[in-house]
Structure formats: structure tokens, C-alpha cells
Design an enzyme around this catalytic site. Structure first.
Site, PDB file in Angstrom:
ATOM      1  N   LYS A  23       0.830  -1.217   0.000  1.00  0.00           N
ATOM      2  CA  LYS A  23       0.000   0.000   0.000  1.00  0.00           C
ATOM      3  C   LYS A  23       0.861   1.262   0.000  1.00  0.00           C
ATOM      4  O   LYS A  23       0.594   2.195  -0.742  1.00  0.00           O
ATOM      5  CB  LYS A  23      -0.891   0.072   1.254  1.00  0.00           C
ATOM      6  CG  LYS A  23      -1.906  -1.002   1.417  1.00  0.00           C
ATOM      7  CD  LYS A  23      -2.832  -0.708   2.598  1.00  0.00           C
ATOM      8  CE  LYS A  23      -2.128  -0.607   3.933  1.00  0.00           C
ATOM      9  NZ  LYS A  23      -1.493  -1.833   4.416  1.00  0.00           N
ATOM     10  N   ARG A 135      11.594  -6.956   5.046  1.00  0.00           N
ATOM     11  CA  ARG A 135      11.448  -5.535   4.699  1.00  0.00           C
ATOM     12  C   ARG A 135      12.400  -4.654   5.511  1.00  0.00           C
ATOM     13  O   ARG A 135      12.605  -4.859   6.694  1.00  0.00           O
ATOM     14  CB  ARG A 135      10.006  -5.113   4.982  1.00  0.00           C
ATOM     15  CG  ARG A 135       9.759  -3.630   4.884  1.00  0.00           C
ATOM     16  CD  ARG A 135       8.308  -3.323   4.769  1.00  0.00           C
ATOM     17  NE  ARG A 135       7.613  -3.274   6.047  1.00  0.00           N
ATOM     18  CZ  ARG A 135       6.334  -2.915   6.166  1.00  0.00           C
ATOM     19  NH1 ARG A 135       5.625  -2.616   5.090  1.00  0.00           N
ATOM     20  NH2 ARG A 135       5.756  -2.892   7.342  1.00  0.00           N
TER      21      ARG A 135
END
Ligand code: AMP
Length: 228
Positions: A23, A135
Site C-alpha cells: 500500500k 522488509r
């Protein structure tokens, strides 16, 4: 540029999807391409934690545990942010709403500003866990690092760090919280004409093309007067 209230006016985008769906990356692309402010509630909260403000002190433990900050607090933050002049002609919301209560509040906040375009990015659970476990973000500017970067941020050269809430136990908790509290938003929005579901299990640039196409389709339909 169109004034608020003109038709067609604002492009009000909500990026929906679980943590790790991309997102933030897609919101950033949309923000740049369409010249709209990206409003990430996670970024706002992380900045507040970093600065040690009252808000940051109130939110820190909840965020580190992977839980949601209270609806009242989040609604007040977004209401304040959307009242700024740069958001009058539209915005890209990343990370808000996350509950049905927040979604109802958002409808109320922008009832005069044209429809919300909801883009739901769908990624399978095992891929989400894989992405979140690997990440890295920039410790200086907070942006997501590309998977190829090893030690320095491509934007500001800051050092890359792992988010406190990207440890595997917290990631699993965040994904459970998503299923329980945020997934119901798919049902909340999916009956609206301006809802699109996008396969996020592809390379980011392919997802960007799909996001752009979905947005164009919704804007086209709105202009023809068929979206609600
Ligand atoms: P994010 O960067 O969007 O993954 O958000 C990081 C954390 O900030 C979340 O795990 C929550 O603790 C908190 N947070 C961000 N946005 C919201 C929201 N709309 N409602 C409640 N908590 C939020």
C-alpha cells in the site's frame, strides 16, 4: 486545478490491504503521478513516536505490540490532516481507515468532497509474511527500501533499519489484527461502484499499472455519472 465542489473534483483514494501488500509503495507512486498528498497514518504515528510527542508516547506501546491505536485518536489525526489545504483537491490515504468505525467517520468527513475510490491490494498470507520479514525502511526518511538496496536509502542515503513491528511474532499479530478488524472493510466498500480489487502479488511496477488503470476506470465512470 478544479475547486472543491466542482465536478469532477477531488480524487479521494483509500489504499486498502493487509500489512506488506505494498500500500505504501503504491500510495507513493499515485501521490507523485497524480500530484496528491499521500497521507500515511503509520508514518504520522512513527514520526510522533520519534519526536516523543504526547501522541507518540500514547501510541508507541500499542504499535510495538502490533495492535491498533484507538479509533478516536486516529479519526482526530485524519480529520486534522484532511482539513489542510493540500488535501482539498484529493488525497491518497495509506493505512486509514482500518476499522468500520473509522470508515464511517471518513465518509462523514468527506461527504462534501466527492466519492472515495477504494483500491484493495490482495496478496496471499505466506507472501505477506515473507515480505514483512525481509522488509527494511530508511531510519532517516522512513521510506520503504527497495528489495535490492543493502545498506543505504536510495532517496536520502540514510541507514536502513528493520521496523520494530516487523519481527515475525508481531507480524503474525498484525496479520491477525488485519483479518479481525480491517478485512471487514472489504465488505463495507465492495458493493460501491468505485471499489477495485487489485492483485498485489506481482512486481511493484505491474501493480502500479493496475492501480492507475483501476483509478482511471473509476474516474471515467464517475464522470459519466455511474459511480456512487
Ligand atoms: P502501518 O505503517 O500502516 O503498518 O501502521 C503501523 C502501526 O500504526 C499499526 O500497526 C497500528 O499500530 C498503527 N496505525 C496506523 N494506522 C492506524 C489506524 N488507521 N488505526 C489504528 N492504528 C493505526
Amino acid at each position: 486545478m478544479a475547486r472543491q465542489g466542482d465536478s469532477p473534483a477531488a480524487i479521494n483514494v483509500v489504499m486498502l490491504g493487509p500489512p506488506g501488500a505494498g500500500k505504501g509503495t503504491q500510495a507513493e507512486q499515485l501521490s507523485r503521478r497524480r500530484n496528491l498528498p499521500k497521507i500515511s497514518t503509520g508514518d504520522i504515528l512513527r514520526e510522533a513516536v520519534h519526536a516523543g510527542t504526547k501522541l507518540g508516547r500514547a501510541a508507541r506501546k500499542t504499535m510495538e505490540a502490533g495492535n491498533l491505536v484507538s479509533d478516536d485518536m486516529m479519526i482526530a489525526i485524519v480529520q486534522d490532516r484532511l482539513s489542510r489545504s493540500d488535501a482539498r483537491c484529493g488525497f491518497v490515504l495509506d493505512g486509514f481507515p482500518r476499522t468500520v468505525v473509522q470508515a464511517i467517520a471518513l465518509d462523514r468527513m468527506i461527504s462534501e468532497r466527492g466519492p472515495i475510490v477504494v483500491l484493495d491490494i490482495v496478496v496471499p498470507q505466506d507472501e505477506l509474511e515473507r515480505r514483512l520479514a525481509t522488509r527494511k525502511i530508511c531510519g532517516t526518511c522512513g521510506s520503504n527500501a527497495s528489495p535490492d538496496s543493502t545498506d543505504a536509502c536510495e532517496k536520502c542515503d540514510g541507514s536502513l533499519i528493520t521496523r520494530v513491528d516487523d519481527g515475525i511474532e508481531i507480524v503474525r499479530e498484525r496479520l491477525k489484527v488485519y483479518q479481525r478488524q480491517t478485512k471487514p472493510l472489504v465488505e463495507f466498500y465492495s458493493s460501491r461502484a468505485n471499489f477495485s480489487s487489485i492483485d498485489g502479488n506481482r512486481a511493484p511496477e505491474i501493480v502500479t499499472e493496475a492501480v492507475e488503470a483501476a483509478l482511471d476506470a473509476v474516474i471515467g465512470a464517475t464522470r459519466r455519472g455511474v459511480a456512487s
